[in-house]
Motif scaffolding. Structure first.
Motif, PDB file in Angstrom:
ATOM      1  N   ASN A  82       0.852  -1.190   0.000  1.00 28.32           N
ATOM      2  CA  ASN A  82       0.000   0.000   0.000  1.00 28.32           C
ATOM      3  C   ASN A  82       0.890   1.243   0.000  1.00 28.32           C
ATOM      4  OD1 ASN A  82       0.596   0.734   2.903  1.00 28.32           O
ATOM      5  ND2 ASN A  82      -0.336  -1.273   3.195  1.00 28.32           N
ATOM      6  N   GLY A  83       0.269   2.407  -0.079  1.00 28.84           N
ATOM      7  CA  GLY A  83       1.032   3.648  -0.160  1.00 28.84           C
ATOM      8  C   GLY A  83       1.772   3.998   1.123  1.00 28.84           C
ATOM      9  N   THR A  84       1.190   3.627   2.248  1.00 23.27           N
ATOM     10  CA  THR A  84       1.846   3.895   3.533  1.00 23.27           C
ATOM     11  C   THR A  84       3.136   3.083   3.638  1.00 23.27           C
ATOM     12  OG1 THR A  84      -0.381   4.106   4.436  1.00 23.27           O
ATOM     13  CG2 THR A  84       1.427   4.046   6.020  1.00 23.27           C
ATOM     14  N   THR A 121      -2.372  16.916   5.270  1.00 25.71           N
ATOM     15  CA  THR A 121      -2.214  15.794   4.349  1.00 25.71           C
ATOM     16  C   THR A 121      -2.983  14.632   4.942  1.00 25.71           C
ATOM     17  OG1 THR A 121      -0.632  14.188   3.419  1.00 25.71           O
ATOM     18  CG2 THR A 121      -0.015  15.221   5.483  1.00 25.71           C
ATOM     19  N   PHE A 122      -3.100  13.544   4.172  1.00 25.07           N
ATOM     20  CA  PHE A 122      -3.683  12.349   4.762  1.00 25.07           C
ATOM     21  C   PHE A 122      -2.746  11.844   5.857  1.00 25.07           C
ATOM     22  CE2 PHE A 122      -4.469   7.680   4.664  1.00 25.07           C
ATOM     23  CZ  PHE A 122      -5.721   7.741   5.242  1.00 25.07           C
ATOM     24  N   ALA A 136      -1.482   9.229   6.778  1.00 31.50           N
ATOM     25  CA  ALA A 136      -0.459   8.216   6.496  1.00 31.50           C
ATOM     26  C   ALA A 136       0.942   8.798   6.307  1.00 31.50           C
ATOM     27  CB  ALA A 136      -0.845   7.409   5.262  1.00 31.50           C
ATOM     28  N   THR A 137       1.032  10.034   5.828  1.00 28.41           N
ATOM     29  CA  THR A 137       2.356  10.628   5.616  1.00 28.41           C
ATOM     30  C   THR A 137       3.129  10.644   6.929  1.00 28.41           C
ATOM     31  OG1 THR A 137       1.279  12.097   4.009  1.00 28.41           O
ATOM     32  CG2 THR A 137       3.565  12.589   4.586  1.00 28.41           C
ATOM     33  N   VAL A 181       4.327  16.451  -0.026  1.00 25.61           N
ATOM     34  CA  VAL A 181       3.121  15.746  -0.476  1.00 25.61           C
ATOM     35  C   VAL A 181       2.578  16.515  -1.673  1.00 25.61           C
ATOM     36  CG1 VAL A 181       0.812  14.965   0.176  1.00 25.61           C
ATOM     37  CG2 VAL A 181       2.618  15.105   1.922  1.00 25.61           C
ATOM     38  N   ASP A 233       5.748  12.041  -1.466  1.00 25.30           N
ATOM     39  CA  ASP A 233       4.479  11.360  -1.239  1.00 25.30           C
ATOM     40  C   ASP A 233       3.602  11.676  -2.448  1.00 25.30           C
ATOM     41  OD1 ASP A 233       1.914  10.555  -0.606  1.00 25.30           O
ATOM     42  OD2 ASP A 233       2.090  11.050   1.523  1.00 25.30           O
ATOM     43  N   ALA A 247       0.980   9.875  -3.554  1.00 24.27           N
ATOM     44  CA  ALA A 247      -0.257   9.089  -3.526  1.00 24.27           C
ATOM     45  C   ALA A 247      -1.358   9.748  -4.354  1.00 24.27           C
ATOM     46  CB  ALA A 247      -0.725   8.912  -2.084  1.00 24.27           C
ATOM     47  N   GLN A 248      -1.278  11.077  -4.530  1.00 27.41           N
ATOM     48  CA  GLN A 248      -2.404  11.789  -5.134  1.00 27.41           C
ATOM     49  C   GLN A 248      -2.118  12.362  -6.519  1.00 27.41           C
ATOM     50  OE1 GLN A 248      -3.978  14.646  -2.353  1.00 27.41           O
ATOM     51  NE2 GLN A 248      -4.251  13.112  -0.750  1.00 27.41           N
ATOM     52  N   SER A 279       0.214   5.334  -4.044  1.00 25.58           N
ATOM     53  CA  SER A 279      -0.830   4.466  -3.494  1.00 25.58           C
ATOM     54  C   SER A 279      -1.792   4.096  -4.605  1.00 25.58           C
ATOM     55  CB  SER A 279      -1.597   5.208  -2.391  1.00 25.58           C
ATOM     56  OG  SER A 279      -2.841   4.560  -2.129  1.00 25.58           O
ATOM     57  N   ILE A 326      -4.970   2.567  -3.846  1.00 25.48           N
ATOM     58  CA  ILE A 326      -6.351   2.285  -3.443  1.00 25.48           C
ATOM     59  C   ILE A 326      -7.273   2.952  -4.449  1.00 25.48           C
ATOM     60  CG2 ILE A 326      -6.064   1.810  -0.987  1.00 25.48           C
ATOM     61  CD1 ILE A 326      -6.927   4.727  -0.471  1.00 25.48           C
ATOM     62  N   LYS A 334      -7.637   6.712  -5.527  1.00 26.73           N
ATOM     63  CA  LYS A 334      -6.549   7.472  -6.142  1.00 26.73           C
ATOM     64  C   LYS A 334      -6.717   7.535  -7.665  1.00 26.73           C
ATOM     65  CE  LYS A 334      -5.243   8.132  -2.083  1.00 26.73           C
ATOM     66  NZ  LYS A 334      -4.181   7.712  -1.227  1.00 26.73           N
ATOM     67  N   GLY A 384      -2.867  -1.369  -2.593  1.00 30.54           N
ATOM     68  CA  GLY A 384      -1.653  -1.509  -3.394  1.00 30.54           C
ATOM     69  C   GLY A 384      -0.837  -0.242  -3.312  1.00 30.54           C
ATOM     70  N   TYR A 393      -8.582  17.789   4.258  1.00 29.59           N
ATOM     71  CA  TYR A 393      -8.818  16.938   5.398  1.00 29.59           C
ATOM     72  C   TYR A 393      -9.223  17.849   6.527  1.00 29.59           C
ATOM     73  CZ  TYR A 393      -6.549  13.677   2.364  1.00 29.59           C
ATOM     74  OH  TYR A 393      -6.270  12.906   1.275  1.00 29.59           O
TER      75      TYR A 393
HETATM   76  C1  LIG Z   1      -3.735   7.650   0.204  1.00 28.73           C
HETATM   77  C2  LIG Z   1      -2.560   8.364   0.767  1.00 28.73           C
HETATM   78  C3  LIG Z   1      -1.513   7.687   1.434  1.00 28.73           C
HETATM   79  C4  LIG Z   1      -1.585   6.254   1.851  1.00 28.73           C
HETATM   80  O1  LIG Z   1      -1.893   5.336   0.928  1.00 28.73           O
HETATM   81  P1  LIG Z   1      -2.495   3.920   1.360  1.00 28.73           P
HETATM   82  O2  LIG Z   1      -2.389   3.122   0.116  1.00 28.73           O
HETATM   83  O3  LIG Z   1      -3.908   4.138   1.802  1.00 28.73           O
HETATM   84  O4  LIG Z   1      -1.655   3.363   2.458  1.00 28.73           O
HETATM   85  C5  LIG Z   1      -0.401   8.409   1.821  1.00 28.73           C
HETATM   86  N1  LIG Z   1      -0.315   9.729   1.596  1.00 28.73           N
HETATM   87  C6  LIG Z   1      -1.293  10.422   0.993  1.00 28.73           C
HETATM   88  C7  LIG Z   1      -1.117  11.893   0.765  1.00 28.73           C
HETATM   89  C8  LIG Z   1      -2.452   9.775   0.570  1.00 28.73           C
HETATM   90  O5  LIG Z   1      -3.425  10.474  -0.028  1.00 28.73           O
END
Ligand SMILES: *Cc1c(COP(=O)(O)O)cnc(C)c1O
Length: 374
Positions: A59-61, A85-86, A88-89, A131, A157, A159-160, A181, A183, A186, A194, A313
């Protein structure tokens, strides 16, 4: 009219035969973990970025903390990032055992403000973690300069913002690792979890390949590692979708331009800012109300009108009760921009398969609220 926030099933229907063919190929191959479809997708993803290596992970994390570990970032080290940010960062910095140092974001782009970064650097600083928020690249040129001057790593980061570009730079070109990421929410998403790391460093590629698979480079030989792999079924879905990502991002940009044209006259709203020369891929189309107390009424009005608007967020990381304050994190300076962003943000429906009618209906409702707002 009801306007959904996501179009996952619309997207599946649009390219169902391509996705199904790849999934069938995996199912009939009998190889579901670390098989040939993962290899194929990793090659395609590296090529898409114009980079040497791509490693599929869980996953992205995990992509983030595996990158930190591969770069030797851990306990005693500091990583500078943002709080809007989300979660997870910051979580990934914590998992790696490092300390998150939060600085304010740029008021227009909502990405990390390079002007705030140098004041946060200490002898323990190891990395900058920008990010690419909402689908737009952070100011990587300025960050790279700071990183070079202080000998820091840069971990993106991403992910987006897959498919985004800066003015004269590509994602990955100015950093040590790019973390993605997959999911479904995204821009490039599979039907489950993933993620991936993209890098030009051979040693990072090798370390993550080892770490994601129980510390193993050779069958039955292990050092300490983890289990964080991208399954071949997901790789098959992603391989089919990667061929469409530029066209889908173009559609997001088209919808964003339509929103922006329609909402240009609003008195109580700030619209998304696209840095000149950048390609914003609008993972989210985020508007801000002029005042924090206007946000929830607008959100409620849209939701009551059948529009599935959301907030990304509403609680910044430094405002989260669950964040482990203490030696694991510190804030550098006041962060009014990230706090304003958290208090005033609203995400309008945004996905490639949106129709023009849905965009127009949403924009009309936003304007209806704007006219009635004090
Ligand atoms: C979605 C996201 C993540 C984490 O991704 P996961 O696949 O859900 O673990 C990390 N950073 C940002 C900015 C995100 O939007």
């Amino acid at each position: 009219m009801n306007v959904p926030f996501y179009g996952h099933v619309r997207q599946y229907r649009a390219i169902q035969s391509e996705i199904d063919a790849n999934m069938r190929e995996v199912l009939e191959s009998g190889q579901y973990v670390m098989g040939p479809m993962l290899k194929r997708f990793e090659k395609e993803l590296a090529e898409y970025h114009g980079m040497r290596y791509a490693i599929g992970v869980g996953n992205g994390t995990d992509a983030l903390w595996l990158s930190f570990m591969a770069l030797g970032i851990g306990p005693g080290d500091e990583c500078i990032t943002t709080t809007n940010t989300f979660f997870a960062t910051a979580e990934a910095i914590w998992v790696a055992g490092a300390t998150a140092v939060f600085v304010d974001s740029d008021p227009r782009t909502n990405c990390i403000d390079p002007a705030r970064v140098e004041a946060a650097i200490t002898p323990r600083t190891k990395a900058l973690v920008p990010v690419h928020l909402y689908g737009q690249c952070a100011d990587m040129k300025a960050l790279r300069k700071i990183a070079d001057k202080h000998k820091l790593f840069v971990v993106e980061d991403n992910a987006q913002a897959i498919g985004a570009r800066g003015d004269g730079f590509r994602i990955g070109e100015l950093s040590d690792a790019v973390c993605t990421s997959f999911i479904i929410q995204k821009n490039l998403g599979t039907f489950g979890d993933g993620g991936a790391v993209v890098t030009n460093h051979e040693h990072v590629d090798r370390a993550i390949r080892r770490l994601r698979n129980h510390g193993s480079e050779k069958r039955s030989c292990h050092s300490m590692g983890f289990n964080s792999r991208l399954d071949d079924l997901h790789a098959g879905v992603l391989s089919a979708k990667l061929k469409h990502i530029d066209e889908w991002n173009d559609l997001r940009r088209k919808h964003a331009a339509r929103y922006t044209a329609a909402l240009g006259g609003a008195r109580n709203l700030t619209l998304p800012f696209e840095t000149p020369g950048y390609r914003h891929v609008f993972h989210l189309y985020v508007i801000e109300t002029a005042r924090p107390e206007q946000r929830d009424p607008l959100l409620k009005f849209l939701n009551d009108s059948g529009i599935d608007a959301k907030c990304h967020y509403p609680i910044a990381i430094h405002q989260q009760a669950g964040y482990p304050w203490g030696k694991e994190a510190r804030i550098c300076g006041p962060i009014p921009n990230s706090e304003r962003n958290a208090a005033c943000c609203i995400s309008l429906p945004m996905f490639p398969e949106l129709t023009e009618e849905e965009v127009d209906f949403t924009a009309a409702k936003v304007l209806e609220w704007d006219r009635s707002a004090e």
